[in-house]
Design an enzyme around this catalytic site. Structure first.
Site, PDB file in Angstrom:
ATOM      1  N   ASP A 203       2.431   6.400   4.940  1.00  0.00           N
ATOM      2  CA  ASP A 203       2.424   4.937   4.888  1.00  0.00           C
ATOM      3  C   ASP A 203       2.102   4.653   3.428  1.00  0.00           C
ATOM      4  OD1 ASP A 203       1.490   2.243   4.686  1.00  0.00           O
ATOM      5  OD2 ASP A 203       1.458   2.212   6.856  1.00  0.00           O
ATOM      6  N   HIS A 204       3.101   4.275   2.653  1.00  0.00           N
ATOM      7  CA  HIS A 204       2.866   4.295   1.203  1.00  0.00           C
ATOM      8  C   HIS A 204       1.803   3.294   0.756  1.00  0.00           C
ATOM      9  CE1 HIS A 204       5.691   0.855   0.898  1.00  0.00           C
ATOM     10  NE2 HIS A 204       5.191   0.650  -0.300  1.00  0.00           N
ATOM     11  N   HIS A 266       2.054  -0.974   7.471  1.00  0.00           N
ATOM     12  CA  HIS A 266       1.248  -1.369   6.307  1.00  0.00           C
ATOM     13  C   HIS A 266       0.143  -2.376   6.660  1.00  0.00           C
ATOM     14  CE1 HIS A 266       4.505   0.669   4.519  1.00  0.00           C
ATOM     15  NE2 HIS A 266       5.290  -0.354   4.266  1.00  0.00           N
TER      16      HIS A 266
END
Ligand code: BG6
Length: 514
Positions: A203-204, A266
């Protein structure tokens, strides 16, 4: 002969503001990227690897094998990487560092369901081991999601999923499933191939410095903890607004929508970091245990709650950065009767002693007025205003804003006396800005995440039970939106703050301005 990637000495110059920054060692690794000629590799992964090389953060023995269906030579792939790094790296590439890194790259083209290709991959990986001993192996799945199970199974079939002498890791991009059921199906394949400690689900947002700073802010400062609960906090609002539209991603986006694209991952991650209990240590499973507890304390909404506590909407024609833009239904590749939401707003509650009764509002959307990702924590109003009779206009509850992007930092609004003979109050801000406090540019999220995956540190990756808990919250909303004919899909003109219905959702409170 190994060509070592030499760091640019200028990148290592002393900055007293970040003195003491340690570089944790990264073991020698062969990294294989599936989908190496795709958009994510081009815009993010290859430039991130360059920046790591530039800073001397890659191990001396590092190799990259690019895999995709395209039939091309090593040199073609190196040229692709050179162009992508030049276009997207956050710094001007240094020729020596760049060529050193390109020298460590090779390319193997095969279709992801072609088992013979994995045999060639294995041969290439083993050949690299001969030059100085076995290297750790990391497989980065950056393909369309339908290939995640295909590649995972094929790696097992080729006996590439485990090696008794070195660490083997799998990095899996988002989306991990498109609903609870598909996420569980994917997990079933992943868990028969890899142990959980080998799996790094991306999950950047967790790789963003400012997202990690939410934990630093909460757990490295004593003064906020006593007020960080239902006794002092009125509500929390989390915003992930984007000014851009869907670009050329209609094929993906029209099946995803804002809820799957940003909220399931996010935004729920941001929520867990704000609401979690302090972990006993910053060790991967300790941190993730606390995050899972938060997600599990959010009761999946009933259809009635979905109707009352969620808003979905789609952008219509309007503007982006002053330019006219078309509406969602006119975008290339979007069906003209699409009911996919490009905006979602939700009210959630974490049912535990710390948070019971504190509404948490989330909103995200494409083609909104500006790009901003922030967490706003609003405290309750003061219980009694002593200087009311002096005309204390403008007294506002304190707001703590954790800005993830842009203008990364933290700001606290306080009531202050306006100079003059009367006791008049107005809000002022106390601000910390990353840029000026550390005078150093933050690394891109993917730089940190690639390094952590190679080091085997899973703290900033999503564990299986976390993904499961995230989908358990989102699934009922997806179902209700799909099944409930009375559930409206609002419209909002591009370039605005979103639909009015979202203002009604948060009322009598108000969203922060966009
Ligand atoms: C991605 C979404 O995960 O995050 C995109 O698929 C979105 O739709 C992007 O634009 C936002 O990321 P960032 O880092 O630009 O905030």
């Amino acid at each position: 002969m190994a060509v070592h990637v030499k760091p640019d000495p200028r990148a290592l110059g002393e900055n007293p503001l970040i003195a003491g920054l340690e570089r944790l060692p990264v073991p020698p690794t062969t990294l294989t990227i599936f989908g190496a000629t795709g958009d994510l590799a081009r815009r993010k992964l290859l430039p991130a690897l360059y920046n790591l090389a530039h800073e001397g953060a890659l191990p001396e023995r590092f190799n990259l094998i690019g895999v995709s269906r395209r039939d091309q030579s090593d040199d073609d792939f190196r040229q692709f990487a050179r162009e992508s790094i030049t276009a997207f790296s956050r710094r001007e590439p240094d020729a020596t560092v760049l060529e050193g890194l390109l020298g460590r790259m090779q390319y193997i083209g095969f279709s992801f369901d072609d088992q013979e290709g994995y045999g060639r991959l294995r041969t290439a990986i083993e050949a690299l081991d001969e030059d100085g001993g076995k290297l750790n192996r990391a497989f980065y799945l950056s393909t369309a999601p339908e290939f995640f199970p295909v590649i995972t199974k094929a790696l097992k079939e080729a006996a590439l999923n485990y090696d008794p002498d070195v660490d083997v890791r799998a990095v899996i991009e988002k989306p991990f499933g498109t609903d609870l059921e598909s996420a569980r199906e994917l997990q079933a394949v992943v868990s028969t191939t890899f142990r959980e400690r080998q799996v790094f689900r991306i999950d950047h947002y967790l790789g963003k410095e400012t997202v990690q700073n939410v934990m630093a802010f909460r757990f490295a400062n004593f003064m906020f903890e006593p007020v960080w609960n239902r006794n002092y906090i009125d509500h929390i609002q989390i915003t992930a607004a984007e000014d851009i539209g869907i670009g050329s991603r209609a094929g993906y986006y029209d099946h995803a929508g804002a809820l799957r694209d940003l909220v399931q991952n996010h935004m729920l991650q941001l929520l867990t970091l704000v609401c979690m209990e302090p972990p006993a240590s910053f060790e991967a499973n300790k941190v993730r245990d606390e995050k899972v507890k938060v997600l599990q304390a959010i009761t999946p909404p009933t259809p009635e709650q979905v109707r009352r506590d969620t808003v979905r909407a789609q952008y219509t024609a309007g503007t982006e950065a002053g330019e006219d833009v078309v509406g969602y239904l006119e975008e290339d590749g979007v069906p003209e009767d699409s009911r996919t939401e490009t905006y979602a707003a939700l009210k959630l509650e974490v049912h535990n002693w710390r948070w019971a009764g504190v509404p948490i509002f989330l909103r995200t959307g494409k083609h909104l007025a500006r790009k901003v990702t922030e967490i706003a924590v609003e405290l309750k109003p003061v219980p009694h205003l002593a200087f009311k009779s002096q005309g204390s206009v403008g007294v506002q509850p304190n707001q703590l804003i954790l800005t993830v992007q842009p203008n990364e930092g933290v700001s606290l609004s306080l009531g202050a006396k306006i100079p003059g003979s009367s006791m008049r109050i107005r809000p002022v801000n106390m601000e910390f800005l990353y840029g000026s406090a550390f005078m150093s540019e933050s690394p891109e999220a993917y730089e940190r995440l690639i390094l952590d995956a190679m080091r085997g540190d899973a703290t900033l990756f999503t564990r299986n039970d976390e993904v499961d808990a995230q989908w358990s919250i989102i699934d009922p909303i997806l179902t209700a939106w799909h099944d409930d004919d009375d559930m409206p899909l609002y419209r909002y003109p591009s370039g605005t703050a979103g639909p009015k219905a979202a203002d009604d959702l948060i009322a009598p409170r108000r969203w922060r301005g966009l």
